[in-house]
Design an enzyme around this catalytic site. Structure first.
Site, PDB file in Angstrom:
ATOM      1  N   ARG A  61       0.860  -1.188   0.000  1.00 53.29           N
ATOM      2  CA  ARG A  61       0.000   0.000   0.000  1.00 53.29           C
ATOM      3  C   ARG A  61       0.891   1.230   0.000  1.00 53.29           C
ATOM      4  O   ARG A  61       1.779   1.364   0.837  1.00 53.29           O
ATOM      5  CB  ARG A  61      -0.886   0.006   1.244  1.00 53.29           C
ATOM      6  N   GLN A  81      -0.667 -15.588 -11.217  1.00 51.50           N
ATOM      7  CA  GLN A  81       0.128 -16.615 -10.518  1.00 51.50           C
ATOM      8  C   GLN A  81      -0.732 -17.842 -10.216  1.00 51.50           C
ATOM      9  O   GLN A  81      -0.257 -18.976 -10.338  1.00 51.50           O
ATOM     10  CB  GLN A  81       0.766 -16.023  -9.258  1.00 51.50           C
ATOM     11  N   ASP A 136       2.612 -14.203  13.261  1.00 52.88           N
ATOM     12  CA  ASP A 136       1.777 -13.744  14.367  1.00 52.88           C
ATOM     13  C   ASP A 136       1.803 -14.769  15.503  1.00 52.88           C
ATOM     14  O   ASP A 136       1.894 -14.426  16.681  1.00 52.88           O
ATOM     15  CB  ASP A 136       0.345 -13.530  13.876  1.00 52.88           C
ATOM     16  N   ARG A 158       5.101 -14.547  17.218  1.00 51.49           N
ATOM     17  CA  ARG A 158       5.133 -13.334  18.034  1.00 51.49           C
ATOM     18  C   ARG A 158       4.372 -13.542  19.333  1.00 51.49           C
ATOM     19  O   ARG A 158       4.796 -13.091  20.409  1.00 51.49           O
ATOM     20  CB  ARG A 158       4.504 -12.172  17.251  1.00 51.49           C
ATOM     21  N   HIS A 197      -4.566 -11.997   8.747  1.00 51.16           N
ATOM     22  CA  HIS A 197      -3.241 -11.453   9.079  1.00 51.16           C
ATOM     23  C   HIS A 197      -3.323  -9.943   8.922  1.00 51.16           C
ATOM     24  O   HIS A 197      -2.951  -9.379   7.894  1.00 51.16           O
ATOM     25  CB  HIS A 197      -2.158 -12.027   8.162  1.00 51.16           C
TER      26      HIS A 197
HETATM   27  P1  NAX Z   1       9.990  -5.997  -0.613  1.00 52.75           P
HETATM   28  O1  NAX Z   1       9.333  -4.798  -1.188  1.00 52.75           O
HETATM   29  O2  NAX Z   1      11.363  -5.890  -0.049  1.00 52.75           O
HETATM   30  O3  NAX Z   1      10.056  -7.128  -1.731  1.00 52.75           O
HETATM   31  C1  NAX Z   1       8.975  -7.462  -2.529  1.00 52.75           C
HETATM   32  C2  NAX Z   1       9.523  -7.991  -3.839  1.00 52.75           C
HETATM   33  O4  NAX Z   1       8.441  -8.483  -4.612  1.00 52.75           O
HETATM   34  C3  NAX Z   1      10.232  -6.912  -4.686  1.00 52.75           C
HETATM   35  O5  NAX Z   1      11.537  -7.362  -5.009  1.00 52.75           O
HETATM   36  C4  NAX Z   1       9.345  -6.807  -5.907  1.00 52.75           C
HETATM   37  O6  NAX Z   1      10.085  -6.530  -7.078  1.00 52.75           O
HETATM   38  C5  NAX Z   1       8.715  -8.185  -5.958  1.00 52.75           C
HETATM   39  N1  NAX Z   1       7.487  -8.265  -6.735  1.00 52.75           N
HETATM   40  C6  NAX Z   1       6.502  -7.340  -6.895  1.00 52.75           C
HETATM   41  N2  NAX Z   1       5.574  -7.773  -7.749  1.00 52.75           N
HETATM   42  C7  NAX Z   1       5.951  -8.995  -8.146  1.00 52.75           C
HETATM   43  C8  NAX Z   1       5.393  -9.948  -9.049  1.00 52.75           C
HETATM   44  N3  NAX Z   1       4.272  -9.699  -9.718  1.00 52.75           N
HETATM   45  N4  NAX Z   1       6.056 -11.102  -9.214  1.00 52.75           N
HETATM   46  C9  NAX Z   1       7.195 -11.351  -8.565  1.00 52.75           C
HETATM   47  N5  NAX Z   1       7.779 -10.488  -7.718  1.00 52.75           N
HETATM   48  C10 NAX Z   1       7.163  -9.326  -7.512  1.00 52.75           C
HETATM   49  O7  NAX Z   1       8.955  -6.585   0.443  1.00 52.75           O
HETATM   50  P2  NAX Z   1       9.222  -7.620   1.633  1.00 52.75           P
HETATM   51  O8  NAX Z   1       9.617  -6.883   2.832  1.00 52.75           O
HETATM   52  O9  NAX Z   1      10.094  -8.712   1.132  1.00 52.75           O
HETATM   53  O10 NAX Z   1       7.735  -8.147   1.898  1.00 52.75           O
HETATM   54  C11 NAX Z   1       7.043  -8.908   0.936  1.00 52.75           C
HETATM   55  C12 NAX Z   1       5.585  -9.052   1.315  1.00 52.75           C
HETATM   56  O11 NAX Z   1       5.425  -9.735   2.551  1.00 52.75           O
HETATM   57  C13 NAX Z   1       4.855  -7.722   1.503  1.00 52.75           C
HETATM   58  O12 NAX Z   1       3.593  -7.805   0.848  1.00 52.75           O
HETATM   59  C14 NAX Z   1       4.646  -7.640   2.984  1.00 52.75           C
HETATM   60  O13 NAX Z   1       3.522  -6.850   3.328  1.00 52.75           O
HETATM   61  C15 NAX Z   1       4.434  -9.092   3.322  1.00 52.75           C
HETATM   62  N6  NAX Z   1       4.592  -9.489   4.733  1.00 52.75           N
HETATM   63  C16 NAX Z   1       3.760 -10.446   5.201  1.00 52.75           C
HETATM   64  C17 NAX Z   1       3.851 -10.956   6.484  1.00 52.75           C
HETATM   65  C18 NAX Z   1       2.945 -12.029   6.978  1.00 52.75           C
HETATM   66  O14 NAX Z   1       3.054 -12.356   8.154  1.00 52.75           O
HETATM   67  N7  NAX Z   1       2.040 -12.621   6.178  1.00 52.75           N
HETATM   68  C19 NAX Z   1       4.844 -10.393   7.426  1.00 52.75           C
HETATM   69  C20 NAX Z   1       5.982  -9.710   6.764  1.00 52.75           C
HETATM   70  C21 NAX Z   1       5.632  -8.885   5.554  1.00 52.75           C
HETATM   71  O15 NAX Z   1       5.168  -7.625   5.981  1.00 52.75           O
END
Ligand code: NAX
Length: 328
Positions: A92, A112, A159, A162, A187
């Protein structure tokens, strides 16, 4: 020697990807005797960075890593995949409404899901990490009609972990001795970490803690808002802990929960505990032989009922929103 298991990781060049890939390649995802072949999916602009990570994977000389391939095309990335970790998502950004966020993620998780449907191995298991994780999993699942719906899961293990850590701190009991904790629902900040069935060193956790005020006003908000607290402190969102939870989620799914314990996974609801059928919602789950089952027959007290209903309502609203957008 065993045939390598094919693991596809999306968002491989991101910060979670960087923390995750080395642990997969060193045997923590599936086991110390299971060779893996990595397929990384990134957007074209991030392929170069993914190549850099692949060079570092080479340089670790992991005996279990039989190769790494990089793609910017989902159809290719999921060919023959046994385990898919969908980490890449659209975050976001400022001024973005929820509808815009869901639509942007629909543009990622629909193709996907289709690619998984078309090309993944028969035993495919999918974990969605990228947020909004539950609803992204729902979108992917609905575009993979030939894949059994129990193969699509979303991550609430971070979670869960944590919550274990907070309870351990409060009681001075090791995380090892805390069992049967549950994260219910989404989540998101509405998630409900439930200690009423949990056990601390063999005794009921709620009775051991005996502090409803702490549960309501400290424990639950601390767990639910931990992601924001990490961003505040670290200047970046949780990455190593998220990667570790993803490893735990898949490891538990494949290798089973211990007797007398369960875990938390967001899985497709069969209507258990009043959660509308078809939502991807977090439940207490046991696993065995690569299959999960929702723990049945737990008493849900009034406090828990209100909390579960609130988080599940949020999931119903997200589902209605993506339905309206034609994403499912
Ligand atoms: P980053 O922004 O560091 O990395 C995301 C990567 O995804 C980037 O390299 C981007 O180029 C790539 N990407 C975007 N669109 C894509 C697509 N269509 N196909 C393939 N790759 C694509 O984010 P990061 O910190 O690694 O977090 C990734 C995701 O995990 C985020 O959505 C974040 O909100 C989510 N999380 C989920 C958690 C959970 O408990 N379920 C906790 C941690 C995290 O916040």
């Amino acid at each position: 020697t065993r045939t390598p298991v094919t693991v596809t990781v999306t968002g491989a060049a991101g910060q979670i990807g960087y923390a995750l890939l080395f642990r997969i390649a060193s045997g923590h995802l599936l086991g110390a005797d299971v060779p893996v072949r990595l397929r990384l999916l990134e957007i074209p602009q991030a392929v170069k960075a993914a190549e850099g990570t692949a060079m570092e994977l080479d340089d670790c000389a992991f005996p279990l890593l039989s190769g790494t391939d990089i793609f910017d095309d989902a159809a290719k990335a999921f060919e023959g995949t046994n385990v898919a970790l969908l980490v890449g998502a659209r975050p976001r950004t400022k001024g973005m409404e929820r509808g815009d966020l869901l639509e942007a993620n629909g543009g990622i998780f629909k193709p996907q899901g289709e690619a998984i449907n078309a090309g993944a191995a028969d035993d495919i298991k999918v974990l969605v990490v990228g947020n909004p994780a539950n609803t992204n999993a729902l979108i992917a699942k609905s575009h993979a009609p030939d894949v059994p719906s129990d193969r699509f899961t979303a991550m609430t293990r971070l979670d869960h972990n944590r919550a274990l850590a907070q309870l351990s701190k409060k009681t001075g009991v090791s995380v090892d001795d805390i069992k049967k904790l549950t994260i219910w629902g989404n989540h998101s900040a509405t998630q409900y970490p439930d200690v009423f069935h949990a056990e601390i060193a063999g005794k009921n956790a709620a009775e051991t803690v005996n502090d409803q005020n702490w549960l309501e006003n400290d424990f639950i908000p601390t767990v639910a808002k931990r992601g924001a607290a990490i961003i505040e402190a670290r200047g970046a969102s949780s990455a190593a802990s998220a990667a570790s939870a993803a490893i735990d989620h898949v490891h538990t799914w494949v290798n089973g929960t211990a007797d007398g314990d369960w875990t938390s996974m967001a899985v497709v609801s069969d209507g258990s505990y009043g959660v509308p059928e078809g939502l991807i919602s977090s439940f207490p789950v046991t696993t065995k032989g690569g299959k999960w089952e929702i723990v049945q027959g737990l008493d849900v007290n009034d406090f828990s009922r209100t909390r579960i209903d609130a988080t599940v309502n949020e999931l119903s609203e997200e589902r209605a929103a993506v339905q309206k957008l034609g994403l499912i």
